[in-house]
Design a protein around this motif. Structure first.
Motif, short mmCIF file in Angstrom:
data_model
loop_
_atom_site.label_atom_id
_atom_site.label_comp_id
_atom_site.label_asym_id
_atom_site.label_seq_id
_atom_site.Cartn_x
_atom_site.Cartn_y
_atom_site.Cartn_z
N HIS A 55 1.20 -1.67 -0.11
CA HIS A 55 -0.05 -0.13 -0.30
C HIS A 55 0.64 1.31 -0.29
N LYS A 56 1.70 1.37 -1.46
CA LYS A 56 1.93 2.68 -1.02
C LYS A 56 1.94 4.10 -1.32
N GLY A 57 2.18 4.51 -0.77
CA GLY A 57 2.05 6.15 -0.13
C GLY A 57 1.02 6.33 1.07
N THR A 58 1.17 4.82 2.19
CA THR A 58 0.39 4.58 3.25
C THR A 58 1.47 4.84 4.76
N LEU A 59 1.48 5.26 5.32
CA LEU A 59 3.09 5.53 6.44
C LEU A 59 2.15 4.03 7.37
N ALA A 103 6.72 6.97 23.19
CA ALA A 103 7.03 5.89 24.12
C ALA A 103 6.01 4.57 24.89
N VAL A 104 6.18 3.84 25.30
CA VAL A 104 6.32 2.69 26.04
C VAL A 104 5.30 3.71 26.99
N ASP A 105 4.24 3.34 27.22
CA ASP A 105 3.37 3.74 28.69
C ASP A 105 3.76 2.71 29.60
N ILE A 106 3.68 3.34 30.40
CA ILE A 106 3.92 2.43 31.69
C ILE A 106 3.16 1.95 32.94
N PHE A 107 2.35 2.45 31.82
CA PHE A 107 0.96 1.52 33.09
C PHE A 107 0.54 0.24 32.42
N THR A 108 0.61 0.18 30.62
CA THR A 108 0.02 -0.81 29.86
C THR A 108 1.41 -1.24 29.39
N GLY A 109 2.61 -1.38 28.96
CA GLY A 109 4.04 -1.83 28.71
C GLY A 109 4.51 -1.57 27.16
N ARG A 110 2.82 -0.91 26.24
CA ARG A 110 2.48 -1.03 24.62
C ARG A 110 2.76 0.19 24.38
N ASN A 111 3.80 0.60 23.13
CA ASN A 111 3.66 1.69 22.56
C ASN A 111 3.22 1.92 21.12
N SER A 112 3.30 2.65 20.23
CA SER A 112 2.79 2.36 18.98
C SER A 112 3.53 3.79 17.84
N MET A 113 2.90 3.52 17.33
CA MET A 113 3.79 4.07 15.44
C MET A 113 2.98 4.99 15.33
N ILE A 114 3.40 6.47 15.36
CA ILE A 114 3.11 7.67 15.26
C ILE A 114 3.34 7.07 13.32
N GLY A 115 1.98 7.44 12.86
CA GLY A 115 1.28 8.48 11.27
C GLY A 115 0.96 6.93 11.03
N CYS A 116 0.79 5.27 11.65
CA CYS A 116 0.71 3.85 11.30
C CYS A 116 -0.90 4.19 10.99
N ARG A 117 -1.12 3.97 9.18
CA ARG A 117 -1.71 3.64 8.62
C ARG A 117 -2.96 4.78 8.21
N GLU A 118 -2.07 6.09 7.51
CA GLU A 118 -2.45 7.23 7.61
C GLU A 118 -1.86 7.57 5.67
N GLU A 119 -2.64 8.14 5.56
CA GLU A 119 -2.11 8.82 3.94
C GLU A 119 -1.24 9.20 4.62
N ASP A 120 0.08 8.88 3.36
CA ASP A 120 0.90 10.00 3.72
C ASP A 120 1.19 11.09 2.89
N ARG A 121 1.01 12.23 3.35
CA ARG A 121 0.07 13.43 3.00
C ARG A 121 1.66 14.16 3.66
N GLY A 122 2.38 13.80 3.35
CA GLY A 122 3.84 15.26 4.31
C GLY A 122 3.22 15.45 6.00
N GLN A 123 2.59 15.32 6.25
CA GLN A 123 2.51 15.13 7.70
C GLN A 123 2.92 15.50 8.61
N TYR A 124 4.16 14.49 8.25
CA TYR A 124 5.37 13.94 9.30
C TYR A 124 6.91 14.74 8.52
N ASP A 125 6.25 15.58 7.69
CA ASP A 125 7.77 15.56 6.99
C ASP A 125 8.68 17.09 7.54
N THR A 126 9.28 16.50 8.89
CA THR A 126 9.97 16.73 10.02
C THR A 126 10.92 16.49 10.44
#
Length: 308
Positions: A130-134, A141-164
């Motif tokens: 799915h090229k074009g999908t982040l 950061a890993v959450d101290i309550f759950t021990g889980r974290n997540s990727m920024i932008g995951c499954r979003e259309e890449d519109r340049g919103q994270y181009d920094t």
């Protein structure tokens, strides 16, 4: 091994691990033709596949160095074999289910040139199918309550919103470049994990040595997600459970660790157990509890460097 030095064009060691997936690894090697940075060496570590893939890899990429392990050493152990053989000033660890794009390496090297505190940098990830999908534009950061974290932008259309260019909590284990200078201070990837969470633990070690982890939007890699272990395999359930607990034991100090253990014991354990029973997923139920029991039977202090 001593690094090969070249100030204007440093040697980059590209390292990947193969396990019974030679066709996918060959696809990666073919994609290296798109690599516009020429001063590289390519190392493939085979993690005790059923058949020796050396001839296939040499045909796909002449000059490749193939290291055959006699046992499956896992993600960290396999990569560490490649790291030990590498000569580069920079080491680029990539999953075998990725594909290079032009300018990938140049963008990553730019970070080390511009940010002296950089220890590890990862590129932007798109889903291969799915090229074009982040998939990844940094990690929360890993959450101290759950021990889980997540990727920024995951499954979003890449519109340049994270181009920094940005500092991030963790590198993506599917593609991370490390400077040899930082590696010599931090050491190899922790092999205790075998699969999952090892890159998070490694990044924590880099940060404890004063280095930062960066995300470079100018570099792009495509990822064929979870082709080796499967999205919902019992193997994944076991190692995610086991290593989620192990990571928190090793990297979260008291009393925050007690908060996590209460959450895990009172909410995660009954919830997951009930779900696996209702879905009649007995293999996952066994894997989940096996991951918990591993931690209960491995309570030595050497697995717990943050113990208060």
């Amino acid at each position: 091994m001593q690094p090969e030095n070249n100030i204007s064009s440093p040697l980059v060691s590209i390292i990947t691990v193969n396990y019974n997936n030679s066709a996918v690894t060959c696809d990666l090697l073919h994609s290296l033709a798109k690599n516009s940075y020429r001063h590289t060496e390519v190392i493939v570590v085979d993690n005790a596949s059923k058949e020796n893939p050396t001839a296939l890899f040499e045909a796909a990429y002449p000059g490749v160095q193939v290291i055959c392990s006699q046992v499956n050493k896992g993600f960290a152990g396999g990569n560490n074999l490649g790291v030990k053989a590498a000569r580069g000033q920079f080491l680029f660890l990539v999953n075998n289910d990725t594909e290079f794009t032009p300018g990938l390496i140049e963008g990553l090297l730019e970070i080390f040139d511009q940010y002296p505190d950089a220890g590890v940098v990862s590129p932007k990830f798109h889903y291969y199918f799915h090229k074009g999908t982040l998939e990844y534009a940094g990690y929360r950061a890993v959450d101290i309550f759950t021990g889980r974290n997540s990727m920024i932008g995951c499954r979003e259309e890449d519109r340049g919103q994270y181009d920094t260019i940005s500092e991030t909590n963790y590198a993506h284990g599917g593609a991370m470049m490390i400077s040899r200078a930082a590696l010599e201070k931090v050491g190899l990837m922790p092999e205790l994990y075998f699969l999952y969470y090892e890159e998070f633990d490694w990044c924590e070690q880099f940060k404890r040595q004063g280095y930062k982890i960066y995300y470079q939007y100018k570099s792009l890699i495509y990822h064929k997600e979870s082709m080796t272990t499967g999205k919902n395999s019992p193997l994944k359930t076991y190692y995610i459970t086991r290593n989620r607990l192990l990571f928190m034991r090793r990297n979260v100090k008291l009393p925050a660790r007690m908060v996590f253990m209460a959450y895990f014991s009172l909410l995660t354990v009954p919830k997951n157990t009930l779900q696996f029973i209702l879905k009649r997923e007995s293999a996952h139920l066994k894997a989940f509890w096996k991951g918990i029991m591993w931690n209960l039977t491995h309570l030595k202090r050497n697995t717990d460097p943050c113990a208060a």
